[in-house]
Design a protein around this motif. Structure first.
Motif, mmCIF file in Angstrom:
data_model
loop_
_atom_site.group_PDB
_atom_site.id
_atom_site.type_symbol
_atom_site.label_atom_id
_atom_site.label_comp_id
_atom_site.label_asym_id
_atom_site.label_seq_id
_atom_site.Cartn_x
_atom_site.Cartn_y
_atom_site.Cartn_z
ATOM 1 N N MET A 1 1.481 19.264 -12.794
ATOM 2 C CA MET A 1 2.343 18.788 -11.700
ATOM 3 C C MET A 1 1.687 17.564 -11.081
ATOM 4 O O MET A 1 0.495 17.548 -10.812
ATOM 5 C CB MET A 1 2.535 19.881 -10.644
ATOM 6 C CG MET A 1 3.455 19.465 -9.499
ATOM 7 S SD MET A 1 3.689 20.804 -8.316
ATOM 8 C CE MET A 1 4.582 21.958 -9.343
ATOM 9 N N ARG A 2 2.485 16.541 -10.842
ATOM 10 C CA ARG A 2 1.962 15.298 -10.287
ATOM 11 C C ARG A 2 1.806 15.402 -8.774
ATOM 12 O O ARG A 2 2.416 16.243 -8.109
ATOM 13 C CB ARG A 2 2.887 14.133 -10.656
ATOM 14 C CG ARG A 2 2.846 13.804 -12.173
ATOM 15 C CD ARG A 2 3.812 12.716 -12.540
ATOM 16 N NE ARG A 2 5.186 13.157 -12.359
ATOM 17 C CZ ARG A 2 6.255 12.406 -12.630
ATOM 18 N NH1 ARG A 2 6.070 11.172 -13.076
ATOM 19 N NH2 ARG A 2 7.450 12.877 -12.455
ATOM 20 N N ALA A 3 0.998 14.460 -8.211
ATOM 21 C CA ALA A 3 0.680 14.506 -6.773
ATOM 22 C C ALA A 3 1.907 14.295 -5.926
ATOM 23 O O ALA A 3 2.067 14.886 -4.859
ATOM 24 C CB ALA A 3 -0.385 13.442 -6.458
ATOM 25 N N GLY A 4 2.838 13.448 -6.356
ATOM 26 C CA GLY A 4 4.043 13.173 -5.571
ATOM 27 C C GLY A 4 4.925 14.394 -5.434
ATOM 28 O O GLY A 4 5.622 14.587 -4.429
ATOM 29 N N GLU A 5 4.912 15.249 -6.485
ATOM 30 C CA GLU A 5 5.766 16.432 -6.450
ATOM 31 C C GLU A 5 5.233 17.495 -5.492
ATOM 32 O O GLU A 5 5.984 18.327 -5.004
ATOM 33 C CB GLU A 5 5.889 17.012 -7.858
ATOM 34 C CG GLU A 5 6.600 16.075 -8.821
ATOM 35 C CD GLU A 5 6.668 16.657 -10.217
ATOM 36 O OE1 GLU A 5 6.059 17.744 -10.416
ATOM 37 O OE2 GLU A 5 7.317 16.056 -11.099
ATOM 38 N N THR A 6 3.944 17.517 -5.187
ATOM 39 C CA THR A 6 3.370 18.511 -4.263
ATOM 40 C C THR A 6 3.318 17.996 -2.846
ATOM 41 O O THR A 6 3.279 18.774 -1.891
ATOM 42 C CB THR A 6 1.955 18.879 -4.708
ATOM 43 O OG1 THR A 6 1.143 17.699 -4.737
ATOM 44 C CG2 THR A 6 1.992 19.527 -6.086
ATOM 45 N N THR A 7 3.307 16.685 -2.662
ATOM 46 C CA THR A 7 3.187 16.121 -1.305
ATOM 47 C C THR A 7 4.453 16.362 -0.492
ATOM 48 O O THR A 7 4.399 16.724 0.697
ATOM 49 C CB THR A 7 2.888 14.619 -1.386
ATOM 50 O OG1 THR A 7 1.691 14.417 -2.156
ATOM 51 C CG2 THR A 7 2.706 14.033 0.004
ATOM 52 N N ALA A 8 5.613 16.187 -1.093
ATOM 53 C CA ALA A 8 6.880 16.321 -0.353
ATOM 54 C C ALA A 8 7.062 17.726 0.209
ATOM 55 O O ALA A 8 7.384 17.896 1.401
ATOM 56 C CB ALA A 8 8.050 15.941 -1.264
ATOM 57 N N PRO A 9 6.877 18.807 -0.565
ATOM 58 C CA PRO A 9 7.003 20.154 0.019
ATOM 59 C C PRO A 9 6.004 20.416 1.145
ATOM 60 O O PRO A 9 6.326 21.082 2.134
ATOM 61 C CB PRO A 9 6.759 21.090 -1.168
ATOM 62 C CG PRO A 9 7.126 20.278 -2.366
ATOM 63 C CD PRO A 9 6.703 18.881 -2.031
ATOM 64 N N LEU A 10 4.764 19.864 0.972
ATOM 65 C CA LEU A 10 3.768 20.090 2.023
ATOM 66 C C LEU A 10 4.169 19.397 3.318
ATOM 67 O O LEU A 10 3.985 19.938 4.418
ATOM 68 C CB LEU A 10 2.401 19.576 1.552
ATOM 69 C CG LEU A 10 1.713 20.410 0.449
ATOM 70 C CD1 LEU A 10 0.424 19.737 0.002
ATOM 71 C CD2 LEU A 10 1.433 21.818 0.973
ATOM 72 N N VAL A 11 4.746 18.199 3.201
ATOM 73 C CA VAL A 11 5.191 17.484 4.401
ATOM 74 C C VAL A 11 6.317 18.252 5.090
ATOM 75 O O VAL A 11 6.346 18.419 6.315
ATOM 76 C CB VAL A 11 5.635 16.050 4.030
ATOM 77 C CG1 VAL A 11 6.287 15.356 5.232
ATOM 78 C CG2 VAL A 11 4.437 15.231 3.553
ATOM 79 N N LYS A 12 7.266 18.748 4.289
ATOM 80 C CA LYS A 12 8.377 19.507 4.863
ATOM 81 C C LYS A 12 7.872 20.782 5.556
ATOM 82 O O LYS A 12 8.317 21.144 6.655
ATOM 83 C CB LYS A 12 9.381 19.875 3.771
ATOM 84 C CG LYS A 12 10.104 18.673 3.192
ATOM 85 C CD LYS A 12 11.075 19.105 2.096
ATOM 86 C CE LYS A 12 11.804 17.903 1.512
ATOM 87 N NZ LYS A 12 12.737 18.297 0.427
ATOM 88 N N PHE A 13 6.918 21.454 4.886
ATOM 89 C CA PHE A 13 6.373 22.681 5.499
ATOM 90 C C PHE A 13 5.633 22.354 6.778
ATOM 91 O O PHE A 13 5.707 23.109 7.765
ATOM 92 C CB PHE A 13 5.437 23.364 4.496
ATOM 93 C CG PHE A 13 4.749 24.572 5.059
ATOM 94 C CD1 PHE A 13 5.437 25.776 5.206
ATOM 95 C CD2 PHE A 13 3.419 24.492 5.455
ATOM 96 C CE1 PHE A 13 4.803 26.880 5.736
ATOM 97 C CE2 PHE A 13 2.794 25.595 5.987
ATOM 98 C CZ PHE A 13 3.474 26.805 6.125
ATOM 99 N N GLY A 14 4.881 21.233 6.787
ATOM 100 C CA GLY A 14 4.148 20.855 7.994
ATOM 101 C C GLY A 14 5.097 20.566 9.146
ATOM 102 O O GLY A 14 4.856 20.965 10.292
ATOM 103 N N ILE A 15 6.205 19.832 8.867
ATOM 104 C CA ILE A 15 7.192 19.532 9.916
ATOM 105 C C ILE A 15 7.803 20.831 10.450
ATOM 106 O O ILE A 15 7.967 21.034 11.655
ATOM 107 C CB ILE A 15 8.277 18.589 9.375
ATOM 108 C CG1 ILE A 15 7.658 17.222 9.015
ATOM 109 C CG2 ILE A 15 9.405 18.430 10.389
ATOM 110 C CD1 ILE A 15 8.625 16.273 8.333
#
Length: 342
Positions: A1-15
């Motif tokens: 899994m690439r870094a871009g694919e994991t960053t978006a869910p983490l940002v959404k979870f953080g918000i």
């Protein structure tokens, strides 16, 4: 899994986590009435603080500006309430403190109102004297006056009317005219029952008239009843002793009947058999009873010669049934002497 694919869910979870935490914090602050603004502390002396609790609201024009911090006794007959008020809502020298009902279940709050004139600003720690405070309304005295009206209303209407009465008398909105209008709408049900109430009153008048016409007898009855009650009261010890004796007698009688029950049962069975035999031979018994007075007269004359009786056998008859052959023998014997003449 690439870094871009994991960053978006983490940002959404953080918000989502941040928004949830903020909402929870706001909800908790609302529940515990947490305020971040600086406050000043004041006190007020009341003659009665019944049901006022630590943490109750301090309000100005219905807006919460502080809370009650402490309640203590002052001079044995008064109560001193220490409370906080937001620093941006300074109190003036003419401020009045009034305890008001928040709900009908007993919750209270302190309402701060300004007196006449502009006044000067109270320094933090100042005390509002007893002359500028007022305790809560006495609901017992207030609602007892409306008891006849409340008796004819439903519980829901009673609660609504009582709360409006309290709000009106506390000056919290509403006017006497609106209160009276609501009272009139509630009492319209009484007007609808005018015929029923009139019938009840007529029946009551008839009953009272009957009692009045028989007042002499009624008074005599009451006097006699009073005499009976007085007699029973004076003889209560003797009555109590007699009840004890009756209890002992009933216990002894119960034991006696229990012991004599078998014999009584046998006697009752024998009496039943005897009564049946007498009933079957009713004519014979009746004939004996009819001849008995004449026979007794003759026996009396015979017994007058001494302490003996002389009897002569003049007639004898009978009927004997043999057990095996069922043949009946009827012997008959008659003496023909003069003494046996009829």
């Amino acid at each position: 899994m690439r870094a871009g694919e994991t960053t978006a869910p983490l940002v959404k979870f953080g918000i989502f986590a941040v928004v949830t935490a903020l909402a929870t914090t706001v909800l908790a602050a609302t529940i515990v009435n947490f305020r971040l603004t600086p406050t000043d502390t004041y006190s007020a002396v009341f003659s009665d603080v019944t049901s006022l609790e630590t943490g109750d609201d301090i309000r100005v024009a219905g807006v919460r500006v502080g809370e009650v911090e402490d309640i203590r006794i002052k001079d044995r007959t008064l109560a001193e309430v220490r409370f906080t008020v937001s620093r941006d809502r300074p109190l003036l020298s003419g401020t009045r403190a009034v305890i008001r009902y928040r709900t009908l279940v007993g919750q209270r709050y302190i309402a701060l109102t300004e007196g006449p004139g502009r006044g000067t600003r109270l320094r933090p720690g100042s005390r509002i004297p007893l002359s500028r405070t007022e305790p809560a309304l006495d609901l017992n005295a207030l609602l007892n006056g409306f008891k006849p009206l409340f008796a004819a209303l439903s519980p829901k209407d009673v609660n609504q009317l009582a709360f409006e009465i309290i709000k009106t008398l506390q000056g919290e909105g509403g006017t006497v005219n609106s209160l009276l209008a609501h009272t009139a709408s509630l009492t319209s049900s009484l007007a609808d029952r005018d015929k029923l109430i009139g019938s009840v009153v007529d029946n009551l008048n008839e009953v009272l008239g009957t009692v009045d016409r028989r007042s002499a007898k009624f008074s005599s009855l009451l006097r006699q009843l009073r005499r009976v009650v007085s007699g029973l009261s004076s003889d209560r010890r003797a009555i109590g002793d007699s009840l004890t004796g009756i209890s002992d007698l009933s216990a002894a009688t119960s034991g006696l009947l229990e012991q004599g029950r078998p014999a009584l049962k046998t006697d009752i069975a024998g009496l039943s058999k005897l009564s049946g035999t007498l009933d079957d031979n009713g004519r014979t018994v009746e004939g004996v009873l009819k001849r008995l007075p004449r026979k007794l007269n003759k026996l009396t004359g015979t017994a007058s010669y001494g302490s003996w009786f002389n009897f002569y056998l003049c007639d004898f008859d009978g009927r004997i049934v043999l057990p095996k052959t069922a043949e009946a023998i009827t012997p008959d014997f008659h003496v023909g002497r003069a003494r046996c003449g009829r």
